[in-house]
Design a protein around this motif. Structure first.
Motif, PDB file in Angstrom:
ATOM      1  N   ASP A 155       0.861  -1.181   0.000  1.00 27.56           N
ATOM      2  CA  ASP A 155       0.000   0.000   0.000  1.00 27.56           C
ATOM      3  C   ASP A 155       0.898   1.231   0.000  1.00 27.56           C
ATOM      4  O   ASP A 155       1.645   1.472   0.949  1.00 27.56           O
ATOM      5  N   GLY A 156       0.827   2.018  -1.080  1.00 27.15           N
ATOM      6  CA  GLY A 156       1.647   3.218  -1.185  1.00 27.15           C
ATOM      7  C   GLY A 156       1.138   4.386  -0.371  1.00 27.15           C
ATOM      8  O   GLY A 156       1.780   5.445  -0.351  1.00 27.15           O
ATOM      9  N   GLY A 157      -0.027   4.222   0.270  1.00 27.69           N
ATOM     10  CA  GLY A 157      -0.522   5.236   1.179  1.00 27.69           C
ATOM     11  C   GLY A 157      -1.339   6.340   0.546  1.00 27.69           C
ATOM     12  O   GLY A 157      -1.877   7.199   1.253  1.00 27.69           O
ATOM     13  N   SER A 158      -1.460   6.345  -0.783  1.00 27.86           N
ATOM     14  CA  SER A 158      -2.212   7.417  -1.456  1.00 27.86           C
ATOM     15  C   SER A 158      -2.570   6.985  -2.858  1.00 27.86           C
ATOM     16  O   SER A 158      -2.056   5.984  -3.372  1.00 27.86           O
ATOM     17  N   ASP A 159      -3.458   7.771  -3.496  1.00 30.97           N
ATOM     18  CA  ASP A 159      -3.845   7.469  -4.869  1.00 30.97           C
ATOM     19  C   ASP A 159      -2.783   7.872  -5.884  1.00 30.97           C
ATOM     20  O   ASP A 159      -2.899   7.523  -7.055  1.00 30.97           O
ATOM     21  N   TYR A 160      -1.758   8.586  -5.450  1.00 33.84           N
ATOM     22  CA  TYR A 160      -0.751   9.040  -6.402  1.00 33.84           C
ATOM     23  C   TYR A 160       0.557   8.270  -6.294  1.00 33.84           C
ATOM     24  O   TYR A 160       1.540   8.608  -6.966  1.00 33.84           O
ATOM     25  N   ALA A 161       0.597   7.205  -5.480  1.00 40.30           N
ATOM     26  CA  ALA A 161       1.835   6.452  -5.300  1.00 40.30           C
ATOM     27  C   ALA A 161       1.557   4.968  -5.180  1.00 40.30           C
ATOM     28  O   ALA A 161       0.521   4.543  -4.658  1.00 40.30           O
ATOM     29  N   VAL A 220       6.784   4.397  -7.023  1.00 40.66           N
ATOM     30  CA  VAL A 220       6.476   5.179  -8.225  1.00 40.66           C
ATOM     31  C   VAL A 220       5.356   6.149  -7.854  1.00 40.66           C
ATOM     32  O   VAL A 220       4.332   5.737  -7.301  1.00 40.66           O
ATOM     33  N   ALA A 221       5.566   7.421  -8.151  1.00 41.92           N
ATOM     34  CA  ALA A 221       4.582   8.439  -7.766  1.00 41.92           C
ATOM     35  C   ALA A 221       4.381   9.435  -8.897  1.00 41.92           C
ATOM     36  O   ALA A 221       5.285   9.669  -9.708  1.00 41.92           O
ATOM     37  N   VAL A 222       3.184  10.022  -8.931  1.00 39.79           N
ATOM     38  CA  VAL A 222       2.841  11.034  -9.935  1.00 39.79           C
ATOM     39  C   VAL A 222       2.327  12.273  -9.211  1.00 39.79           C
ATOM     40  O   VAL A 222       1.499  12.174  -8.302  1.00 39.79           O
ATOM     41  N   ASN A 223       2.806  13.418  -9.600  1.00 38.93           N
ATOM     42  CA  ASN A 223       2.314  14.681  -9.046  1.00 38.93           C
ATOM     43  C   ASN A 223       1.270  15.259  -9.990  1.00 38.93           C
ATOM     44  O   ASN A 223       1.596  15.745 -11.082  1.00 38.93           O
ATOM     45  N   TRP A 224       0.010  15.232  -9.574  1.00 37.47           N
ATOM     46  CA  TRP A 224      -1.061  15.742 -10.424  1.00 37.47           C
ATOM     47  C   TRP A 224      -1.295  17.239 -10.218  1.00 37.47           C
ATOM     48  O   TRP A 224      -1.929  17.884 -11.049  1.00 37.47           O
ATOM     49  N   ILE A 235       5.053  13.800 -18.073  1.00 40.71           N
ATOM     50  CA  ILE A 235       3.888  13.423 -18.871  1.00 40.71           C
ATOM     51  C   ILE A 235       3.672  14.471 -19.965  1.00 40.71           C
ATOM     52  O   ILE A 235       3.704  15.665 -19.711  1.00 40.71           O
ATOM     53  N   GLY A 236       3.475  13.986 -21.185  1.00 38.84           N
ATOM     54  CA  GLY A 236       3.186  14.881 -22.302  1.00 38.84           C
ATOM     55  C   GLY A 236       4.386  15.504 -22.967  1.00 38.84           C
ATOM     56  O   GLY A 236       4.245  16.179 -23.987  1.00 38.84           O
ATOM     57  N   TRP A 274      12.370  13.099   0.277  1.00 33.83           N
ATOM     58  CA  TRP A 274      11.431  13.870  -0.541  1.00 33.83           C
ATOM     59  C   TRP A 274      12.074  14.247  -1.853  1.00 33.83           C
ATOM     60  O   TRP A 274      13.298  14.167  -2.028  1.00 33.83           O
ATOM     61  N   SER A 275      11.239  14.686  -2.795  1.00 32.47           N
ATOM     62  CA  SER A 275      11.736  15.056  -4.117  1.00 32.47           C
ATOM     63  C   SER A 275      10.805  16.092  -4.727  1.00 32.47           C
ATOM     64  O   SER A 275       9.593  16.083  -4.480  1.00 32.47           O
ATOM     65  N   TYR A 276      11.387  16.955  -5.534  1.00 33.06           N
ATOM     66  CA  TYR A 276      10.613  17.995  -6.211  1.00 33.06           C
ATOM     67  C   TYR A 276      10.037  17.441  -7.507  1.00 33.06           C
ATOM     68  O   TYR A 276      10.746  16.821  -8.311  1.00 33.06           O
ATOM     69  N   PHE A 277       8.755  17.662  -7.722  1.00 37.74           N
ATOM     70  CA  PHE A 277       8.041  17.198  -8.911  1.00 37.74           C
ATOM     71  C   PHE A 277       7.493  18.393  -9.679  1.00 37.74           C
ATOM     72  O   PHE A 277       6.808  19.246  -9.092  1.00 37.74           O
ATOM     73  N   GLU A 278       7.743  18.431 -10.969  1.00 34.54           N
ATOM     74  CA  GLU A 278       6.987  19.347 -11.819  1.00 34.54           C
ATOM     75  C   GLU A 278       5.542  18.850 -11.906  1.00 34.54           C
ATOM     76  O   GLU A 278       5.249  17.705 -11.558  1.00 34.54           O
ATOM     77  N   LYS A 279       4.648  19.706 -12.344  1.00 35.60           N
ATOM     78  CA  LYS A 279       3.266  19.278 -12.533  1.00 35.60           C
ATOM     79  C   LYS A 279       3.216  18.138 -13.542  1.00 35.60           C
ATOM     80  O   LYS A 279       3.864  18.165 -14.581  1.00 35.60           O
ATOM     81  N   GLU A 280       2.449  17.101 -13.223  1.00 32.46           N
ATOM     82  CA  GLU A 280       2.275  15.920 -14.056  1.00 32.46           C
ATOM     83  C   GLU A 280       3.615  15.267 -14.405  1.00 32.46           C
ATOM     84  O   GLU A 280       3.879  14.904 -15.541  1.00 32.46           O
ATOM     85  N   MET A 281       4.419  15.096 -13.405  1.00 36.58           N
ATOM     86  CA  MET A 281       5.684  14.380 -13.544  1.00 36.58           C
ATOM     87  C   MET A 281       5.588  13.051 -12.807  1.00 36.58           C
ATOM     88  O   MET A 281       4.980  12.959 -11.744  1.00 36.58           O
TER      89      MET A 281
END
Length: 488
Positions: A394-400, A414-418, A448-449, A470-477
């Protein structure tokens, strides 16, 4: 002495780097006590693209190895698939007892797969005459996949052979919603699938792990008058009958270790309904539930998971595809599958296709291959890192999502920043050992894109700080992290 501005800046950056949560806008906590199954693998179906391009080694390399391969001037990181689904075709162009196949006027030629059975001399399956030279390109890709390490092979059917169909049209019944398999050929369809599996084992050293005799059987779009591909509707009661025959036919050929999967329904809700109505006898013949992902963000994935658990069946997402070349839809629906459906394998439909559907843009009828779509690189973030044998957590969230390799003590996230660009924080405090404080966490990033750059890059490392990183994510990365030295 008054410190320079440069010195002050260095001190501040150093201090901030060791303060947990300094830049974390979202935090997800990985649950080491969870167990969503042992991962079996990633894969693709070989129809229809492999029936056109199946002899190409470069395509086999990019899909079934993790080595870097050049395709049309682009260096691609291999996806490392270990699952291949082979389509037993339903078409042939010979006449049988004075009858011939009926072809839908809208049939797309590349979607018509030649079957092996070309004659039916009597009511006895043993007296049938076979053409084992059919569909050599798809078989060639299956062989290449095996030689590169694909170890889970599935035989599946989009439609029974045309002569078994009520209207002799392997694209579906004339109304699209009624059974097209003739009632007197229920067993014949099972014989066909079992005989193909047996021949592959005996003559081509290819043992299918599983056989699925249906493809989206509850759908009402398999219409012989308008269909563009092979397909067939099966009522649930018909499915049950065929499943019973198939188990007997496989066993009679010494294929008792080849399991049956079913029913490859298009939607999650259809899959749940079919499972609830097949009956205990037919359910007893199935070892694994296969479901497709064409309900996308809708449908009760959790209901299918619950039923599979109740009936003690494995569960696969056996087919997924859409026309979003950016990879956005793929990332979203894949994360939903991993969290709520909790399959142990995930299979993409058309590895090569046009209109955004392919991982690589291609025209299967014109036989041309273009560039990889961005969804190729988005899928690489998952497929190259979440490996067979890992335990899905369980990654703990819908984005991981998270996976753990007990042998190497490696945690993959694996995670996505929406949302807007931000830091995502990963909390490993619930693990017995959350890696080594200060240790490097390797990471890879895909935007993404993106059309160029940020496709699949090894980004600068981040580090464990206590029990977090932690890590910095651009939008939709999309970012993938590999954390060493983790103990559940």
């Amino acid at each position: 002495m008054v410190p320079s501005l440069q010195t002050v800046g260095h001190i501040l950056v150093t201090a901030l780097a060791i303060i947990p949560f300094a830049f974390a806008d979202l935090t997800t906590t990985i649950d080491p006590s969870s167990n969503w199954g042992t991962w079996e693998g990633w894969g693709t179906s070989l129809a229809w693209w492999a029936a056109t391009f199946g002899t190409r080694d470069d395509l086999a390399d990019i899909f079934f190895t993790t080595q870097t391969t050049n395709l049309n001037g682009v260096s691609l990181p291999g996806l490392g698939f270990n699952i291949a689904r082979y389509n037993a075709g339903a078409s042939s162009w010979n006449s049988i007892n004075g009858t011939s196949m009926v072809v839908s006027p809208k049939m797309i030629p590349s979607r018509q797969i030649e079957g092996f059975w070309i004659d039916w001399a009597s009511t006895s399956p043993s007296s049938a005459s076979w053409n084992w030279s059919a569909d050599s390109a798809q078989r060639a890709m299956l062989s290449k996949a095996r030689s590169r390490g694909a170890n889970i092979l599935e035989l599946f059917s989009n439609s029974p052979m045309w002569w078994m169909c009520n209207n002799h049209n392997p694209s579906g019944s004339d109304d699209g919603s009624s059974d097209n398999l003739q009632s007197w050929n229920y067993q014949s369809h099972a014989v066909y699938m079992a005989t193909v599996a047996k021949y592959f084992a005996d003559h081509w050293s290819t043992t299918f792990t599983s056989v699925d005799p249906f493809n989206e059987p509850s759908a009402n779009w398999w219409n012989g008058k308008t269909g563009t591909q092979e397909g067939c509707h099966f009522d649930v009661s018909t499915q049950a009958t065929v499943l019973n025959y198939l188990r007997a036919e496989l066993d009679s050929r010494g294929l008792s270790s080849t399991v049956i999967s079913a029913s490859d329904e298009s939607y999650y809700d259809q899959a749940a309904k079919t499972l609830q109505n097949l009956g205990s006898t037919a359910l007893g013949k199935i070892a694994r539930v296969n479901v497709h992902g064409y309900q996308y963000g809708s449908g009760r994935r959790d209901s299918v998971r619950s039923l599979a658990t109740q009936y003690s069946k494995k569960l696969w997402q056996s087919e997924y595809g859409e026309g979003d070349a950016t990879g956005r839809d793929l990332a979203s629906n894949l994360l939903l599958d991993l969290r709520w459906l909790q399959p142990t394998a995930w299979v993409y439909w058309q590895a090569l296709d046009g209109g955004g559907w392919g991982l690589v843009d291609a025209d299967n009828d014109k036989k041309t291959i273009g560039q990889p779509t961005q969804k190729y690189f988005v899928l690489a973030q998952f497929a190259r890192h979440v490996k067979p044998g890992m335990r899905i957590l369980d990654g703990g969230s819908d984005y991981a999502t998270a996976a753990y390799d007990a042998a190497t003590k490696k945690l993959v996230i694996v995670a996505v920043n929406w949302g807007s660009a931000q830091y995502l924080n990963f909390d490993l405090s619930r693990f017995k050992t959350a890696g080594v404080n200060g240790a490097v966490v390797k990471r890879w990033a895909t935007q993404i894109g993106a059309s160029t750059g940020k496709r699949y890059v090894a980004a600068s490392d981040t580090y464990i700080r206590g029990t977090k990183f932690w890590s910095y994510f651009e939008k939709e990365m999309v970012q993938t992290f590999e954390v060493e030295g983790v103990v559940l």
